[in-house]
Design an enzyme around this catalytic site. Structure first.
Site, PDB file in Angstrom:
ATOM      1  N   HIS A 170      37.948  39.347  40.589  1.00  0.00           N
ATOM      2  CA  HIS A 170      38.023  38.224  41.675  1.00  0.00           C
ATOM      3  C   HIS A 170      36.868  37.779  41.969  1.00  0.00           C
ATOM      4  CE1 HIS A 170      41.965  40.685  42.251  1.00  0.00           C
ATOM      5  NE2 HIS A 170      42.391  39.471  42.162  1.00  0.00           N
ATOM      6  N   ASP A 188      35.101  40.811  43.843  1.00  0.00           N
ATOM      7  CA  ASP A 188      34.827  42.145  43.133  1.00  0.00           C
ATOM      8  C   ASP A 188      33.530  42.158  42.368  1.00  0.00           C
ATOM      9  OD1 ASP A 188      37.672  42.913  43.032  1.00  0.00           O
ATOM     10  OD2 ASP A 188      38.181  41.665  41.550  1.00  0.00           O
TER      11      ASP A 188
END
Ligand code: 3MF
Ligand code: MG
Length: 343
Positions: free
Chosen positions: A50, A53
């Site tokens: 993501h 992340d």
């Protein structure tokens, strides 16, 4: 470990803390670096991201800071011999995405979603991947009357076109899911995702990612969802996992619920030479009861399951299968497959 040319990936969220809607986390959070350090020993080659992340709190950072942090992550990947597979904009946690992202009824919220997605594209570029995955988590409704599905289709199309224009190298894979978190999602199946992609201004850069559990939740067979997308050269990613019926999205280890369905997913991927077009992503989560120090076995099991089923797919007696098809002896075919799986 011979992986027959296949490359495997998972995301940092697949080593998770075990929280569910009725209980808090049961395992501590692993540092990102610690997660990275187990990829190779588990047999994995690539990391799914993501946007946050890779770059936590990116909404508070300048483009220069985002670039700098993403480059540092790329270096950490390189240090571990890993690469990034894709980046997905996280469009379902921020308060501005409460009513959807690209299909929110509020124009400011729609433009937040586009800006955030552009940042995700920038991060993908810095991480060295041209692939963005769009899981359209909150694009749907709890109340049917709250939005217009036709208008939503055009808003989704416009959003994808904007991203294709923003980065001329970007490829987008839509990950359909029928429900959860929404009651009803606008892009529930492979067919919807492909139709949307073909309507964009550059259909050659829009494909799909098939997640087994999502197909099952739509009442479909992931095997046919894979084949349908591959028939048009559009399957650019998979999230293999398993799912026990029509419940919440379970992300069970691949093959742990229905071995034959898993076998057939591997068989059709292999028959269509999937290793040449995409990575084998395993979107699996350890069950809540798993102790912390043992909480990567779902990843090990899923990867080994894929490789074992690959051997079974390749050792299937195709001539015998063909003969039974000609004879229309599907009961014998059933037995041949079951015997092959039981060994
Ligand atoms: C939800 C999912 C997501 C997506 C991920 C990447 C948390 O059911 O499967 O995993 O795969 O956001 O798009
Ligand atoms: Mg997924």
């Amino acid at each position: 470990m011979d992986k027959y040319g296949y490359r495997f990936s998972f995301g940092p969220w697949n080593i998770h803390e075990g929280a569910d809607p009725f209980g808090p986390p049961v395992r501590p959070t692993w540092d990102f670096e610690v997660k990275l350090s187990v990829y190779k020993e588990l047999g994995f080659d690539a990391v799914q991201f993501h946007d946050d992340d890779a770059v936590p709190d990116l909404n508070d950072l300048s483009p220069a800071q985002i670039g700098q942090q993403a480059r540092a992550v790329r270096q950490k990947l390189a240090d571990q011999g890993l690469v990034a597979e894709f980046v997905a904009p996280r469009l379902w946690e921020h308060p501005k995405t409460i009513d959807g992202a690209y299909t929110s009824n509020n124009p400011q919220e729609r433009s937040y979603a586009i800006d955030r997605s552009k940042k995700a594209a920038d991060i993908a570029r810095e991480l060295g991947t041209d692939l963005m995955v769009l899981w359209l988590a909150r694009e749907g409704t709890y109340m049917r009357e709250a939005k217009d599905a036709g208008r939503a289709a055009h808003q989704l199309l416009e959003a994808i076109n904007t991203l294709l224009e923003y980065d001329p190298d970007l490829r987008i894979a839509i990950e359909p899911k029928p429900n959860e978190p929404m009651d009803l999602a606008y892009i529930p199946t492979m067919g919807h995702a492909l139709a949307l992609g073909f309507q964009t201004q550059d259909p050659g850069r829009v494909g799909v990612l098939m997640e087994s559990a999502h197909s099952i939740l739509a009442g479909l067979d992931p095997v046919d969802e894979i084949s349908f997308a591959m028939a048009f050269g559009k399957l650019w990613g998979v999230h293999l996992n398993d799912q026990n019926g029509l419940k919440f999205d379970q992300d069970r280890s691949f093959g742990s619920v229905d071995l034959r369905r898993a076998f057939n997913q591997v068989r059709v991927l292999d028959e269509n030479r999937y290793w040449e077009v995409g990575m084998v992503g395993l979107d699996v989560k350890a069950v809540r009861t798993q102790p912390n120090e043992l909480a990567t076995k779902h990843l090990r099991n899923s990867l080994h399951m894929f490789l074992k089923l690959l051997q079974l797919a390749r050792s299937l007696d195709r001539e015998a299968v063909d003969e039974l098809i000609v004879a229309r002896d599907y009961e014998e075919l059933d037995w041949l497959i079951l015997s092959h799986l039981m060994g």
